[in-house]
Design an enzyme around this catalytic site. Structure first.
Site, PDB file in Angstrom:
ATOM      1  N   GLU A 292      -5.941  -4.352   9.136  1.00 12.59           N
ATOM      2  CA  GLU A 292      -6.193  -3.249  10.079  1.00 12.59           C
ATOM      3  C   GLU A 292      -6.786  -2.033   9.376  1.00 12.59           C
ATOM      4  OE1 GLU A 292      -3.304  -4.778   9.681  1.00 12.59           O
ATOM      5  OE2 GLU A 292      -2.328  -5.213  11.603  1.00 12.59           O
TER       6      GLU A 292
ATOM      7  N   SER B 191       4.380   4.085  17.409  1.00 14.54           N
ATOM      8  CA  SER B 191       3.196   4.928  17.592  1.00 14.54           C
ATOM      9  C   SER B 191       1.943   4.211  17.106  1.00 14.54           C
ATOM     10  CB  SER B 191       3.392   6.220  16.795  1.00 14.54           C
ATOM     11  OG  SER B 191       2.176   6.889  16.654  1.00 14.54           O
TER      12      SER B 191
ATOM     13  N   CYS C  84      11.166   9.447   2.074  1.00 10.89           N
ATOM     14  CA  CYS C  84      10.235   9.177   0.968  1.00 10.89           C
ATOM     15  C   CYS C  84      10.672   9.767  -0.367  1.00 10.89           C
ATOM     16  CB  CYS C  84       8.860   9.719   1.289  1.00 10.89           C
ATOM     17  SG  CYS C  84       8.081   8.877   2.645  1.00 10.89           S
TER      18      CYS C  84
HETATM   19 FE1  HC1 Z   1       5.764   9.450   2.788  1.00  6.42          FE
HETATM   20 FE2  HC1 Z   1       4.073   9.891   4.605  1.00  6.42          FE
HETATM   21  S1  HC1 Z   1       5.939  11.144   4.277  1.00  6.42           S
HETATM   22  S2  HC1 Z   1       5.309   7.983   4.497  1.00  6.42           S
HETATM   23  O1  HC1 Z   1       7.472   9.264   3.098  1.00  6.42           O
HETATM   24  O2  HC1 Z   1       4.248   9.917   6.513  1.00  6.42           O
HETATM   25  O3  HC1 Z   1       5.089   7.240   0.936  1.00  6.42           O
HETATM   26  O4  HC1 Z   1       5.889  11.497   0.597  1.00  6.42           O
HETATM   27  O5  HC1 Z   1       2.943  10.069   1.975  1.00  6.42           O
HETATM   28  O6  HC1 Z   1       1.576   8.174   4.767  1.00  6.42           O
HETATM   29  O7  HC1 Z   1       2.620  12.501   4.505  1.00  6.42           O
HETATM   30  C1  HC1 Z   1       5.430   8.094   1.589  1.00  6.42           C
HETATM   31  C2  HC1 Z   1       5.932  10.670   1.353  1.00  6.42           C
HETATM   32  C3  HC1 Z   1       3.842   9.890   2.712  1.00  6.42           C
HETATM   33  C4  HC1 Z   1       2.474   8.900   4.723  1.00  6.42           C
HETATM   34  C5  HC1 Z   1       3.053  11.489   4.592  1.00  6.42           C
END
Ligand code: HC1
Ligand code: SF4
Length: 558
Positions: free
Chosen positions: A360, A317, A497
């Site tokens: 980026e 994505s 996470c």
């Molecule tokens: Fe995550 Fe996310 S879920 S990646 O696991 O997509 O680090 O908690 O913050 O950016 O919302 C990590 C957790 C987090 C992002 C979101």
């Protein structure tokens, strides 16, 4: 039923693969440096030795239990043996415990204490080899390594990367990168899982709190902070509260006391991600191009794809991760501030430190996210500030980004991103339909999950993987044509996470509690779907106009 005798207690066998599991089941905390149930058995540290009724000594981790065995775990001989191992390890180990990053959490320190080691009978052959500080995620100090191989097996068996391995033999043996290159120049993705299993200070998460404290106390800066979903359920236990309990209110209050000027929730960023990613997915589905779509929230996965599966990068994505989307929005919102605006992200993740530094995600050379600190670093800051977390009164996050959805908060557990996207695309918006999504196969801590969702007269095939080895195997099945999917969620850390390497280390029970904590936060949320979050709607009608591409998307393809 079959039994074995452990220290004169009968213990039932229930299919355990090794004596160690049976002994632990009996409530005996057998010491070990190198045994992890999710890794292969190495049997190198020999701390888990036991005696059978012949007086023979076995390493419990690598001995299969047999009915009728009579095992003793705590004889004078075994205690002497364990002390000897500890003294040998300590004899070539740095013993400056007070200044070690692992102080208070080191297995070697803990066992030396437990076995009452007061002196080491061998001369100290410790040599300081210098540290490898090349990575923004982890710091390696070879001289603190005890050669348990936990990091090597984690990096290879769970993450399929193999950035580190044993080198040399005999007394020169060490864990090293190929040609002893700095870790940052290898194929390491910064997932930090090696640090999560390292029993000593040989691999630790990089600590960025010293610089951050300076910025917090600088009156010329306005310091904003965002808290990732997983942090709220990972922080409680080490601060004297329950594992997996939602600590968001206390976290907000603690961050304000520390001196952060405005406190926000990364979940708001996750809601933005849901809308952008769903839009992108539906457009690809319609055109039938660049499918399957892979999620982009996990920076260790993105880096893995760039290094090992470049042919897939176009399928990832174009959405920035929630952390990055939210940081871009925050910097835009406060762009006319008369102070220097700093964005701090509190994350369960070590790879986010590397993500934040990517070109980026810079605007005129300045990163959108100025600091990423892990849950563990924040715990240290809370302690340093003298805040008694268990007594603090919970508070709410700041406006104008004060509302979040349940869909966003479950991002922190494997399957959460997918469930949030399904909530968005489902035609049936009834409460029953919402609840039924939980039973499509998206929930649970398994490393590979599948779901099939009817959409617009067709089926959407979904896969959810956590752990990079699982991701790699899934990609192989797609590439051989064995499997076909439209949407794939990948998280590098097994479980997502909540099990990030920046979180306090926990066991499988703790992981379940953290997961349950996030689903409870979702249940308690009065907004279930990202598109129903009024903050998101206000952003699309205002700040984001004409800036969606600039602030919310990224091109990883070079
Ligand atoms: Fe995550 Fe996310 S879920 S990646 O696991 O997509 O680090 O908690 O913050 O950016 O919302 C990590 C957790 C987090 C992002 C979101
Ligand atoms: Fe391997 Fe991850 Fe450690 Fe890098 S951070 S060495 S990829 S386990």
């Amino acid at each position: 039923t079959e039994f074995i005798m452990i220290d004169n207690m009968p213990v039932e066998l229930a299919g355990e693969k090794n004596l160690l599991s049976v002994i632990r089941k009996a409530g005996i905390e057998l010491p070990t440096f190198c045994y992890y149930s999710e890794l292969s058995v190495y049997g190198a540290c020999r701390m888990c030795v036991v005696e059978d009724h012949w007086g023979d000594i076995h390493a419990a981790c690598s001995t299969p239990p047999k009915a009728g065995m009579e095992i003793r775990t705590n004889t004078p001989r075994l205690r002497k043996y364990r002390k000897m191992i500890l003294e040998l390890l300590l004899s070539n180990h740095c013993r400056d415990c007070t200044t070690c990053e692992k102080n208070g959490k080191c297995k070697l320190q803990e066992l030396a204490q437990r076995f009452g080691i007061k002196q080491v009978r061998f001369s100290n052959t410790f040599e300081d080899d210098g540290m490898d500080t090349s990575s923004l995620a982890i710091v390696r100090d070879k001289s603190k390594c005890i050669l348990c191989g936990d990091c090597v097996r984690m990096c290879d068996e769970v993450q399929n990367i193999g950035a580190i391995d044993f080198a040399f033999r005999g007394s020169n043996m060490c864990v090293s990168t190929a040609f002893d290159e700095p870790i940052a120049t290898t194929n390491c993705v910064g997932c930090g899982q090696c640090a999560a299993v390292c029993p000593t200070g040989a691999i630790v998460v990089r600590n960025d709190t010293a610089r951050l404290w300076q910025d917090i106390s600088n009156p010329g800066t306005k310091v904003l902070v965002q808290i990732a979903p997983a942090v709220r359920v990972g922080i409680g236990k080490e601060l004297g509260l329950g594992e997996g309990e939602n600590m968001m209110g206390r976290l907000v209050a603690a961050l304000r006391r520390i001196g952060f000027d405005e406190v926000f929730d990364t979940t708001t960023g996750a809601d933005l991600t849901v809308l952008e990613e769903t839009g992108e997915f539906l457009s690809r589905l319609e055109k039938g191009e660049k499918l399957p779509l892979f999620t982009s929230c996990c920076p260790a996965w993105v880096k893995y794809a760039e290094l090992h599966k470049p042919e897939l990068v176009g399928n990832i994505s174009s959405c920035r991760s929630p952390m990055q989307m939210f940081a871009s929005v925050l910097k835009e919102h406060y762009r006319h501030s008369n102070k220097r605006v700093i964005v701090v992200a509190v994350m369960p993740c070590t790879a986010k430190k590397i993500e934040a530094a990517r070109d980026e995600f810079k605007n005129d050379g300045i990163p959108y996210v100025d600091y990423v600190i892990t849950t563990q670093e924040l715990i240290q800051m809370i302690k340093e500030a003298g805040i008694v977390f268990s007594e603090i009164e919970p508070e709410g996050v700041d406006m104008p980004f004060g509302s979040t959805s349940g869909a966003g908060v479950i991002f922190g557990v494997t399957g959460g991103v997918t469930e949030a996207v399904i909530r968005r695309i489902a035609d049936d918006k009834s409460v029953a339909a919402l609840k039924s999504i939980a039973f499509t196969g998206v929930r649970g801590l398994e490393g590979v999950k599948e779901a099939v969702i009817p959409f617009n007269g067709r089926n959407v095939n979904i896969a959810i993987v956590s752990g990079l080895k699982n991701a790699d195997e899934l990609v192989k099945r797609i590439q051989t044509g064995e499997k076909q999917y439209d949407f794939i969620e990948v998280m590098a850390c097994p479980g997502g996470c909540i099990c990030g390497a920046g979180q306090p280390v926990t066991d499988s029970e703790g992981k379940k509690r953290r997961s349950a904590g996030l689903y409870e936060a979702d249940r308690m949320s009065n907004i279930k779907r990202s598109e129903e979050n009024p903050v998101i709607m206000a952003l699309y009608g205002g700040l984001l106009k004409g800036k969606i591409h600039k602030l919310l998307h990224v091109n990883y393809q070079k």
